[in-house]
Design an enzyme around this catalytic site. Sequence first.
Site, short mmCIF file in Angstrom:
data_model
loop_
_atom_site.label_atom_id
_atom_site.label_comp_id
_atom_site.label_asym_id
_atom_site.label_seq_id
_atom_site.Cartn_x
_atom_site.Cartn_y
_atom_site.Cartn_z
N LYS A 80 -17.08 29.17 -4.34
CA LYS A 80 -16.30 30.52 -3.68
C LYS A 80 -15.70 31.01 -4.90
O LYS A 80 -15.44 30.37 -5.89
CB LYS A 80 -15.25 30.17 -2.59
CG LYS A 80 -15.18 31.07 -1.65
CD LYS A 80 -16.17 31.35 -0.47
CE LYS A 80 -15.92 32.40 0.29
NZ LYS A 80 -16.96 32.47 1.57
N GLY A 181 -19.30 43.89 16.59
CA GLY A 181 -19.63 44.61 15.35
C GLY A 181 -20.96 43.97 14.78
O GLY A 181 -22.00 44.14 15.51
N ASN A 182 -21.21 43.85 13.38
CA ASN A 182 -22.62 43.54 13.22
C ASN A 182 -22.96 42.20 13.64
O ASN A 182 -24.45 42.36 14.48
CB ASN A 182 -22.61 43.10 11.67
CG ASN A 182 -22.09 44.33 10.83
OD1 ASN A 182 -22.75 45.53 11.14
ND2 ASN A 182 -21.27 44.34 9.72
P1 NAD Z 1 -17.66 43.13 11.73
O1 NAD Z 1 -16.32 43.60 11.09
O2 NAD Z 1 -18.89 44.09 11.76
O3 NAD Z 1 -17.18 43.03 13.51
C1 NAD Z 1 -16.15 42.48 13.88
C2 NAD Z 1 -15.85 43.32 15.13
O4 NAD Z 1 -14.57 42.28 16.06
C3 NAD Z 1 -15.65 44.63 15.12
O5 NAD Z 1 -16.11 45.46 16.19
C4 NAD Z 1 -14.04 44.74 15.53
O6 NAD Z 1 -13.80 45.77 15.85
C5 NAD Z 1 -13.91 43.54 16.29
N1 NAD Z 1 -12.62 42.91 16.26
C6 NAD Z 1 -11.59 42.62 15.32
N2 NAD Z 1 -10.56 42.01 15.63
C7 NAD Z 1 -10.81 41.86 16.85
C8 NAD Z 1 -9.74 41.39 17.94
N3 NAD Z 1 -8.67 40.91 17.74
N4 NAD Z 1 -10.18 41.42 19.35
C9 NAD Z 1 -11.54 41.86 19.50
N5 NAD Z 1 -12.47 42.34 18.50
C10 NAD Z 1 -11.66 42.29 17.32
O7 NAD Z 1 -17.93 41.47 11.25
P2 NAD Z 1 -19.28 40.77 11.30
O8 NAD Z 1 -20.04 40.81 10.16
O9 NAD Z 1 -19.72 41.19 12.52
O10 NAD Z 1 -18.52 39.29 11.17
C11 NAD Z 1 -17.89 38.92 12.45
C12 NAD Z 1 -17.49 37.41 12.18
O11 NAD Z 1 -18.42 36.57 11.99
C13 NAD Z 1 -16.28 37.36 11.18
O12 NAD Z 1 -15.38 36.19 11.51
C14 NAD Z 1 -17.36 36.74 9.85
O13 NAD Z 1 -16.57 36.09 9.13
C15 NAD Z 1 -18.23 35.83 10.82
N6 NAD Z 1 -19.66 35.79 9.75
C16 NAD Z 1 -20.39 36.92 9.62
C17 NAD Z 1 -21.47 36.69 9.28
C18 NAD Z 1 -22.50 37.90 8.77
O14 NAD Z 1 -23.61 37.87 8.52
N7 NAD Z 1 -21.69 38.94 9.08
C19 NAD Z 1 -22.03 35.52 8.84
C20 NAD Z 1 -21.05 34.33 8.76
C21 NAD Z 1 -19.88 34.57 9.65
#
Ligand code: NAD
Length: 354
Positions: A80, A181-182
């Site tokens: 990291k 989100g994503n």
């Molecule tokens: P993102 O920012 O696209 O989506 C996160 C969503 O959560 C957003 O819609 C946001 O408004 C919402 N949110 C934030 N705080 C909140 C709360 N207190 N209550 C309810 N909703 C809330 O992020 P992402 O890429 O979808 O990632 C989401 C999680 O998954 C993160 O913890 C990330 O570390 C983990 N993750 C993502 C990936 C990836 O491929 N993107 C891979 C492994 C882990």
Amino acid sequence: MDPFGEMTDLGHEQVILCRNERVGLRAIIAIHDTTLGPALGGCRLFRYASDADALHDVLRLSRGMTYKAAVAGLDIGGGKAVIIGNPATKGEALFRAFGRHVDSLGGRYITAEDMNTNVQDMNYIRRETRWVTGASKQLGGSGDPSPVTAWGVYHGIRACLEVVHGSADVAGRTIAIQGVGNVGYHLASYLHDNGARLVYSDINHRNVKRAMDAFGGEVVEGDEYYAVECDVLAPCAIGGIINAHTVPTIRAPIIAGGANNVLANEVADCARLAERGIVYAPDYVVNAGGLMSVYAELRSFPAEKAMSDAEQVFNTVKRVLRKAEDEGVSTITASNRLAEERIEAVAHLQRLRV
Ligand code: NAD
């Protein structure tokens, strides 16, 4: 201060301090374990309160990457990087300078996106080194990993349902997703296509509307999420939400989602969930699809390979749950042991030089 202290405690191989005065770069790269392959892990940009906090974070996160890759069965190690700085002032010069440091390691550490870094930043790094994943597709990168992450989460949920109910079918099951989100949106799509009922909770109302318009479902606000009557809680937003305060209110028999570091305290909260008979699929096992996506890029595998790897989350989650049951330990302990056993088995082969 003992500069080797925490590094020794956590078992790191190498920690590199990186500076470039002209562009204001201060970064730390931590290589935890390369038994299984070169260290892969994202580059986080954060305004740390102190250098000690930055070091602690990068040591903890890089160790987590070793475990994630090992349990996922990938031939990569854990690493990291953190850049200590203000995300508002980031730019090409900063990432190119960081990229030259990454390049100097000759592939022992491979970087990727993380908190406050994105595809554009990886494109800048790509101009200085080939040891970066997640650059844009035009530059040969794999782009957004979230559809693969969500596909793995979907299969992790199916595995938990099979263990608890004897059937992995999501049809007619209610899944409550925190954060659409994503990852959460793609997860909702896979679940909807297979007949699940959906409940959403998100502080971003535009994201909730997007999911409601596409898949229908129900919406809950704030802390109501934890007490939703449903089959699975799938946290896909932020870390630390399973804690001493929320565990007593949870009604779902299963927790399996995409969010990282979902337990506020890994040992105590995992024990609290077990006491209440709630099946917890460890976050880093369930959300490994993102890592599989960048791994496929690194190995020049076709994109479909990442999706089929993500389906293996089903078998891995089942192995973890079975091991926890057989050995009378928490699911986190079981997955950590699986990772350590795999690393030890490969280290043994390396000692034998086979
Ligand atoms: P993102 O920012 O696209 O989506 C996160 C969503 O959560 C957003 O819609 C946001 O408004 C919402 N949110 C934030 N705080 C909140 C709360 N207190 N209550 C309810 N909703 C809330 O992020 P992402 O890429 O979808 O990632 C989401 C999680 O998954 C993160 O913890 C990330 O570390 C983990 N993750 C993502 C990936 C990836 O491929 N993107 C891979 C492994 C882990």
